[in-house]
Design a protein around this motif. Sequence first.
Motif, mmCIF file in Angstrom:
data_model
loop_
_atom_site.group_PDB
_atom_site.id
_atom_site.type_symbol
_atom_site.label_atom_id
_atom_site.label_comp_id
_atom_site.label_asym_id
_atom_site.label_seq_id
_atom_site.Cartn_x
_atom_site.Cartn_y
_atom_site.Cartn_z
ATOM 1 N N VAL A 79 47.471 59.991 -9.798
ATOM 2 C CA VAL A 79 46.474 59.038 -10.304
ATOM 3 C C VAL A 79 47.061 57.630 -10.350
ATOM 4 O O VAL A 79 46.450 56.657 -9.893
ATOM 5 C CB VAL A 79 45.983 59.466 -11.707
ATOM 6 C CG1 VAL A 79 45.145 58.359 -12.345
ATOM 7 C CG2 VAL A 79 45.174 60.756 -11.615
ATOM 8 N N PHE A 80 48.269 57.503 -10.918
ATOM 9 C CA PHE A 80 48.885 56.182 -11.048
ATOM 10 C C PHE A 80 49.163 55.547 -9.689
ATOM 11 O O PHE A 80 49.082 54.316 -9.544
ATOM 12 C CB PHE A 80 50.197 56.286 -11.841
ATOM 13 C CG PHE A 80 50.001 56.629 -13.296
ATOM 14 C CD1 PHE A 80 48.779 56.440 -13.914
ATOM 15 C CD2 PHE A 80 51.036 57.159 -14.052
ATOM 16 C CE1 PHE A 80 48.580 56.755 -15.247
ATOM 17 C CE2 PHE A 80 50.859 57.471 -15.391
ATOM 18 C CZ PHE A 80 49.630 57.271 -15.983
ATOM 19 N N SER A 81 49.490 56.350 -8.696
ATOM 20 C CA SER A 81 49.797 55.801 -7.370
ATOM 21 C C SER A 81 48.538 55.448 -6.594
ATOM 22 O O SER A 81 48.610 54.755 -5.576
ATOM 23 C CB SER A 81 50.615 56.820 -6.563
ATOM 24 O OG SER A 81 49.806 57.931 -6.195
ATOM 25 N N GLY A 82 47.386 55.930 -7.064
ATOM 26 C CA GLY A 82 46.138 55.670 -6.358
ATOM 27 C C GLY A 82 45.802 56.734 -5.330
ATOM 28 O O GLY A 82 44.732 56.685 -4.711
ATOM 29 N N ARG A 83 46.698 57.705 -5.139
ATOM 30 C CA ARG A 83 46.428 58.754 -4.165
ATOM 31 C C ARG A 83 45.256 59.618 -4.607
ATOM 32 O O ARG A 83 44.439 60.032 -3.789
ATOM 33 C CB ARG A 83 47.670 59.637 -3.973
ATOM 34 C CG ARG A 83 47.488 60.727 -2.921
ATOM 35 C CD ARG A 83 48.690 61.643 -2.828
ATOM 36 N NE ARG A 83 48.925 62.391 -4.064
ATOM 37 C CZ ARG A 83 48.244 63.485 -4.402
ATOM 38 N NH1 ARG A 83 47.289 63.943 -3.620
ATOM 39 N NH2 ARG A 83 48.528 64.116 -5.529
ATOM 40 N N ILE A 84 45.170 59.885 -5.912
ATOM 41 C CA ILE A 84 44.043 60.643 -6.454
ATOM 42 C C ILE A 84 43.023 59.646 -6.997
ATOM 43 O O ILE A 84 43.300 58.925 -7.957
ATOM 44 C CB ILE A 84 44.495 61.603 -7.570
ATOM 45 C CG1 ILE A 84 45.549 62.581 -7.043
ATOM 46 C CG2 ILE A 84 43.308 62.376 -8.125
ATOM 47 C CD1 ILE A 84 46.104 63.513 -8.109
ATOM 48 N N THR A 85 41.882 59.583 -6.376
ATOM 49 C CA THR A 85 40.840 58.634 -6.769
ATOM 50 C C THR A 85 39.933 59.249 -7.829
ATOM 51 O O THR A 85 39.871 60.479 -7.967
ATOM 52 C CB THR A 85 40.006 58.235 -5.539
ATOM 53 O OG1 THR A 85 39.519 59.438 -4.904
ATOM 54 C CG2 THR A 85 40.856 57.463 -4.536
#
Length: 332
Positions: free
Chosen positions: A97-103
């Motif tokens: 989530v923090f990396s933006g991979r999981i939207t």
Amino acid sequence: MEQLFTVHHEMGHVEYYLQYKDQPVSFREGANPGFHEAIGDVMALSVSTPKHLKEIGLLENVVDDQEADINYLLKMALEKIAFLPFGYLIDQWRWGVFSGRITPENYNFEWWYLRTKYQGICPPVPRNENNFDPGAKYHIPANTPYISKALSAGSSKPWQDILQELTGSGKMNASALLEYFKPVTDWLQKKNNENKEELGWSDFTWTPPIPDGYPNGIDKITDEKKAQEFVDNYNTVTEKVWYDYTEASWAYNTNITEQNNKVMLEKSLEMSNHSLVYGVQARQFDSTDFQSPEIKRILKKLSDIERAALPEEEVKEVGAGSYCYKKMPVVA
């Protein structure tokens, strides 16, 4: 007994706090979030051994043999090892989530993908992007890390340096854990071979089989999003059905003719059939765990209407009776 272990675990936290109390305020925390839990568990484990429990009078007898060791280690493994996949996937999900991979639209999907992948479990009811199951775990909304398990330095040094001072290595590994649980690991491998157990799970889309004799209603729809779509559709269609009936009723009541009565009866039948159809569909939903009280009320009301709706023949009888009544001459 559990409270005894919890008290000692929390005492470990307190002792850690006291060790770094003289550090500058910015460094008054554990070198790594896991350090605190490690110290707490050291304290808890130290008082949970059968030998210690006997010494403090909480166990009358202690059997010191292989079977007793296996029983104790298996109990500890169920408490500690069984949790590791969950602790691991929590931070995997959070890092994604923090990396933006999981939207955001995939928050819940990824959560259950990881839970199935690492724990072999799946949700008992259908879930979708409108649900946020990760939030049910305190450590997610509270932003409390789980991964990673000296003291007086607080967080004034990189945790790798403190770990190096404590253990001689700046890298964490599971060797001590594997050594501790080796007896029960060997025992489990032996039993699995004897019983030809199949380990792990190959299909991430696995769902629990329905047991024989499971209560009726297992086939009901529990997806609240589908219920919302059903209610929206019902409202849209109902407005048209009711409008047509109201218009036909007004025409008949202001101009009582056989033709207007026929049209009103047709619209009345359409409205009755409409209630029956949507009432039956409403009863296909299990709203027990729905969050919207409005949807729950509408579904219940529709279900009740369906049960109370008149059969077609009775609707026709009522319509015909109404026409005859209104055509009767008034007797002075």
